[in-house]
Design a protein around this motif. Sequence first.
Motif, PDB file in Angstrom:
ATOM      1  N   VAL A   1      -0.291   6.217  -2.655  1.00 20.12           N
ATOM      2  CA  VAL A   1      -0.252   5.002  -1.847  1.00 20.12           C
ATOM      3  C   VAL A   1      -1.508   4.881  -0.995  1.00 20.12           C
ATOM      4  N   ALA A   2      -1.925   5.981  -0.378  1.00 24.70           N
ATOM      5  CA  ALA A   2      -3.114   5.953   0.479  1.00 24.70           C
ATOM      6  C   ALA A   2      -4.382   5.675  -0.322  1.00 24.70           C
ATOM      7  N   VAL A   3      -4.506   6.284  -1.490  1.00 21.21           N
ATOM      8  CA  VAL A   3      -5.684   6.042  -2.335  1.00 21.21           C
ATOM      9  C   VAL A   3      -5.699   4.587  -2.796  1.00 21.21           C
ATOM     10  N   GLN A   4      -4.548   4.070  -3.205  1.00 18.22           N
ATOM     11  CA  GLN A   4      -4.466   2.672  -3.636  1.00 18.22           C
ATOM     12  C   GLN A   4      -4.840   1.732  -2.501  1.00 18.22           C
ATOM     13  N   LYS A   5      -4.381   2.023  -1.288  1.00 18.39           N
ATOM     14  CA  LYS A   5      -4.712   1.201  -0.129  1.00 18.39           C
ATOM     15  C   LYS A   5      -6.212   1.225   0.135  1.00 18.39           C
ATOM     16  N   ASN A   6      -6.803   2.401   0.079  1.00 16.54           N
ATOM     17  CA  ASN A   6      -8.243   2.512   0.309  1.00 16.54           C
ATOM     18  C   ASN A   6      -9.036   1.744  -0.738  1.00 16.54           C
ATOM     19  N   ILE A   7      -8.641   1.864  -1.988  1.00 14.74           N
ATOM     20  CA  ILE A   7      -9.329   1.138  -3.060  1.00 14.74           C
ATOM     21  C   ILE A   7      -9.210  -0.354  -2.826  1.00 14.74           C
ATOM     22  N   ARG A   8      -8.020  -0.805  -2.462  1.00 11.94           N
ATOM     23  CA  ARG A   8      -7.786  -2.231  -2.219  1.00 11.94           C
ATOM     24  C   ARG A   8      -8.596  -2.718  -1.019  1.00 11.94           C
ATOM     25  N   ASP A   9      -8.629  -1.936   0.072  1.00  8.19           N
ATOM     26  CA  ASP A   9      -9.395  -2.320   1.252  1.00  8.19           C
ATOM     27  C   ASP A   9     -10.881  -2.411   0.936  1.00  8.19           C
ATOM     28  N   LEU A  10     -11.407  -1.400   0.269  1.00  5.12           N
ATOM     29  CA  LEU A  10     -12.835  -1.390  -0.042  1.00  5.12           C
ATOM     30  C   LEU A  10     -13.216  -2.527  -0.983  1.00  5.12           C
TER      31      LEU A  10
ATOM     32  N   ASN B   1      -9.911  -3.307   8.276  1.00 11.84           N
ATOM     33  CA  ASN B   1     -10.910  -2.341   8.694  1.00 11.84           C
ATOM     34  C   ASN B   1     -11.337  -1.519   7.490  1.00 11.84           C
ATOM     35  N   LYS B   2     -12.583  -1.163   7.458  1.00 15.78           N
ATOM     36  CA  LYS B   2     -13.061  -0.285   6.398  1.00 15.78           C
ATOM     37  C   LYS B   2     -12.499   1.108   6.650  1.00 15.78           C
ATOM     38  N   PRO B   3     -11.856   1.698   5.635  1.00 17.01           N
ATOM     39  CA  PRO B   3     -11.328   3.052   5.821  1.00 17.01           C
ATOM     40  C   PRO B   3     -12.481   4.028   6.072  1.00 17.01           C
ATOM     41  N   THR B   4     -12.233   4.985   6.934  1.00 13.72           N
ATOM     42  CA  THR B   4     -13.268   5.965   7.225  1.00 13.72           C
ATOM     43  C   THR B   4     -13.426   6.918   6.038  1.00 13.72           C
ATOM     44  N   SER B   5     -14.569   7.532   5.960  1.00 10.77           N
ATOM     45  CA  SER B   5     -14.803   8.517   4.895  1.00 10.77           C
ATOM     46  C   SER B   5     -13.809   9.662   4.983  1.00 10.77           C
ATOM     47  N   ALA B   6     -13.461  10.052   6.208  1.00  8.36           N
ATOM     48  CA  ALA B   6     -12.499  11.145   6.387  1.00  8.36           C
ATOM     49  C   ALA B   6     -11.124  10.764   5.832  1.00  8.36           C
TER      50      ALA B   6
END
Length: 153
Positions: free
Chosen positions: A119-128, A6-11
């Motif tokens: 960890v959360a930023v890395q996950k978001n970067i990887r997902d995007l 899933n695309k991470p939400t902007s929030a």
Amino acid sequence: MNQYINKPTSAFIAASWVALIAGIAAYIIGLWNAQMPFNEKGYYLILILYGLFAAVSLQKIVRDKLEGIAVTSIYFGLCWASIIICAFLLTIGLWNASLQLSEKGFYIMAFLLSLFGAVAVQKNIRDLDYLRTHSQTPKLPEFPNTDHNDDSQ
């Protein structure tokens, strides 16, 4: 890949960056203002840097395994060992530090917030990045114009 990303939400992206920046900033500001020798400040600075690197590396390798990317067991073990060693060293350092209990708790919470944020930023970067590279719609082939009517006559 067996799972749907899933695309991470902007929030969530914003909250992840805020957690990372707030945790690191609080930790660094706390070190800057601490009444401790420079070598002790350096010890705690290296621990946050080592912890951030270890957390991002562990998140990457766990994600690689989920995506079916080959992961060596030695690197996987090294990532886990780094997280454990870092937490152990922080615990020992704070246990033996001549700080108030509230200051010790402050460093622990800022450290954990920083690791979570990383960890959360890395996950978001990887997902995007995954979504950007795998969600491009294929172009339809272009066929030559088969209309043989020539209206210019």
